[in-house]
Design a protein around this motif. Structure first.
Motif, PDB file in Angstrom:
ATOM      1  N   SER A  33       0.884  -1.145   0.000  1.00 18.07           N
ATOM      2  CA  SER A  33       0.000   0.000   0.000  1.00 18.07           C
ATOM      3  C   SER A  33       0.931   1.206   0.000  1.00 18.07           C
ATOM      4  N   PRO A  34       0.866   2.074  -0.999  1.00 19.08           N
ATOM      5  CA  PRO A  34       1.801   3.205  -1.065  1.00 19.08           C
ATOM      6  C   PRO A  34       1.765   4.112   0.168  1.00 19.08           C
ATOM      7  N   LEU A  35       0.689   4.074   0.927  1.00 23.29           N
ATOM      8  CA  LEU A  35       0.586   4.916   2.112  1.00 23.29           C
ATOM      9  C   LEU A  35       1.227   4.278   3.339  1.00 23.29           C
ATOM     10  N   VAL A  36       1.360   2.963   3.361  1.00 22.64           N
ATOM     11  CA  VAL A  36       1.878   2.266   4.541  1.00 22.64           C
ATOM     12  C   VAL A  36       3.411   2.300   4.520  1.00 22.64           C
ATOM     13  N   VAL A  37       3.981   2.946   5.554  1.00 17.46           N
ATOM     14  CA  VAL A  37       5.437   3.086   5.643  1.00 17.46           C
ATOM     15  C   VAL A  37       6.054   2.238   6.751  1.00 17.46           C
ATOM     16  N   VAL A  54       1.346   2.117   9.945  1.00 17.46           N
ATOM     17  CA  VAL A  54       1.563   3.562   9.905  1.00 17.46           C
ATOM     18  C   VAL A  54       1.343   4.023   8.473  1.00 17.46           C
ATOM     19  N   GLU A  55       0.289   4.794   8.275  1.00 16.35           N
ATOM     20  CA  GLU A  55       0.022   5.402   6.976  1.00 16.35           C
ATOM     21  C   GLU A  55       0.582   6.814   6.992  1.00 16.35           C
ATOM     22  N   ARG A  56       1.318   7.162   5.975  1.00 17.09           N
ATOM     23  CA  ARG A  56       1.893   8.507   5.901  1.00 17.09           C
ATOM     24  C   ARG A  56       1.199   9.296   4.802  1.00 17.09           C
ATOM     25  N   PHE A  57       0.640  10.422   5.197  1.00 12.47           N
ATOM     26  CA  PHE A  57      -0.005  11.337   4.265  1.00 12.47           C
ATOM     27  C   PHE A  57       0.826  12.606   4.167  1.00 12.47           C
ATOM     28  N   ARG A  58       0.830  13.181   3.000  1.00 11.29           N
ATOM     29  CA  ARG A  58       1.432  14.502   2.794  1.00 11.29           C
ATOM     30  C   ARG A  58       0.294  15.494   2.633  1.00 11.29           C
ATOM     31  N   VAL A  62       3.723  19.185   1.615  1.00 13.11           N
ATOM     32  CA  VAL A  62       4.885  19.404   2.484  1.00 13.11           C
ATOM     33  C   VAL A  62       4.718  18.852   3.893  1.00 13.11           C
ATOM     34  N   LEU A  63       3.595  19.111   4.495  1.00 15.02           N
ATOM     35  CA  LEU A  63       3.379  18.668   5.865  1.00 15.02           C
ATOM     36  C   LEU A  63       3.125  17.162   5.907  1.00 15.02           C
ATOM     37  N   ARG A  64       3.787  16.498   6.820  1.00 15.24           N
ATOM     38  CA  ARG A  64       3.657  15.049   6.952  1.00 15.24           C
ATOM     39  C   ARG A  64       2.737  14.714   8.122  1.00 15.24           C
ATOM     40  N   HIS A  65       1.820  13.774   7.873  1.00 11.86           N
ATOM     41  CA  HIS A  65       0.949  13.277   8.946  1.00 11.86           C
ATOM     42  C   HIS A  65       1.008  11.754   8.951  1.00 11.86           C
ATOM     43  N   ASP A  66       1.398  11.167  10.083  1.00 13.94           N
ATOM     44  CA  ASP A  66       1.408   9.717  10.241  1.00 13.94           C
ATOM     45  C   ASP A  66       0.123   9.300  10.939  1.00 13.94           C
ATOM     46  N   GLN A 132      -8.887   7.551  -2.221  1.00 14.39           N
ATOM     47  CA  GLN A 132      -7.600   7.068  -1.700  1.00 14.39           C
ATOM     48  C   GLN A 132      -7.535   5.538  -1.759  1.00 14.39           C
ATOM     49  N   ALA A 133      -8.612   4.878  -1.338  1.00 10.83           N
ATOM     50  CA  ALA A 133      -8.652   3.417  -1.335  1.00 10.83           C
ATOM     51  C   ALA A 133      -8.552   2.857  -2.751  1.00 10.83           C
ATOM     52  N   ARG A 134      -9.196   3.481  -3.710  1.00 11.35           N
ATOM     53  CA  ARG A 134      -9.132   3.031  -5.109  1.00 11.35           C
ATOM     54  C   ARG A 134      -7.704   3.169  -5.636  1.00 11.35           C
ATOM     55  N   ALA A 135      -7.048   4.273  -5.335  1.00 13.86           N
ATOM     56  CA  ALA A 135      -5.661   4.468  -5.780  1.00 13.86           C
ATOM     57  C   ALA A 135      -4.739   3.419  -5.154  1.00 13.86           C
ATOM     58  N   VAL A 136      -4.938   3.128  -3.876  1.00  9.83           N
ATOM     59  CA  VAL A 136      -4.137   2.109  -3.195  1.00  9.83           C
ATOM     60  C   VAL A 136      -4.399   0.742  -3.822  1.00  9.83           C
ATOM     61  N   GLN A 137      -5.644   0.445  -4.099  1.00 10.43           N
ATOM     62  CA  GLN A 137      -6.017  -0.843  -4.687  1.00 10.43           C
ATOM     63  C   GLN A 137      -5.338  -1.037  -6.055  1.00 10.43           C
TER      64      GLN A 137
END
Length: 152
Positions: A33-37, A54-58, A62-66, A132-137
């Motif tokens: 999953s591209p979001l799971v780091v 841990v999913e990481r969103f930008r 610029v701002l990072r949210h885990d 987001q889920a469709r892109a991850v899929q």
């Protein structure tokens, strides 16, 4: 809570045993999953595995949210070598709930995989969460195919 179901099927030139083994291991979801780091706090109880992903969103690029999400994974190898299932549930702090199921069937010398997501969100979040889920899929199918079919 609003909900939707997303389904994506794809073929992969790897036998069901390999696809199942990969999807049954929580650590393999990092990058799948591209979001799971990261995956941590893995706990096994019989055929059920619970862990924190841990999913990481930008935000604004610029701002990072885990985002720490609780995940459950159940791997059912009963039909191997011809078929198997991996399923579970993900719960995020934003009250987004996702049930997932991978059905893996033998297809010639490879596998046919059906990736189904059932998403429930608080009011106002469904469209964003579903996109987001469709892109991850879609990405998951590409990454899994690349991981399991690259030359040794």
């Amino acid at each position: 809570m609003p909900s939707t179901e997303l389904k994506h099927s794809f073929e992969i030139a790897a036998p069901p045993e390999e696809v199942f083994a990969h999807l049954a291991e929580p650590s393999h979801y990092v990058g799948l999953s591209p979001l799971v780091v990261a995956v941590r706090d893995v706990r096994r109880d019989g055929g059920t595995v619970t862990y924190t992903a841990v999913e990481r969103f930008r935000l604004l690029g610029v701002l990072r949210h885990d985002n720490l999400i609780d995940a459950t994974l159940v791997a059912v190898p009963d039909g191997l070598p011809d078929s198997a299932e991996v399923f579970g549930e993900v719960r995020s702090p934003a009250r987004v709930r996702m049930r997932y199921r991978f059905v893996i069937d033998r297809h010639g010398t490879g596998s046919a995989v059906t990736d189904t997501l059932r998403l429930r969100t608080p009011l106002g979040l469904l469209r964003f969460a579903a996109s987001q889920a469709r892109a991850v899929q879609q990405a998951r199918a590409r990454v899994l195919t690349d991981r399991l079919t690259r030359p040794a």
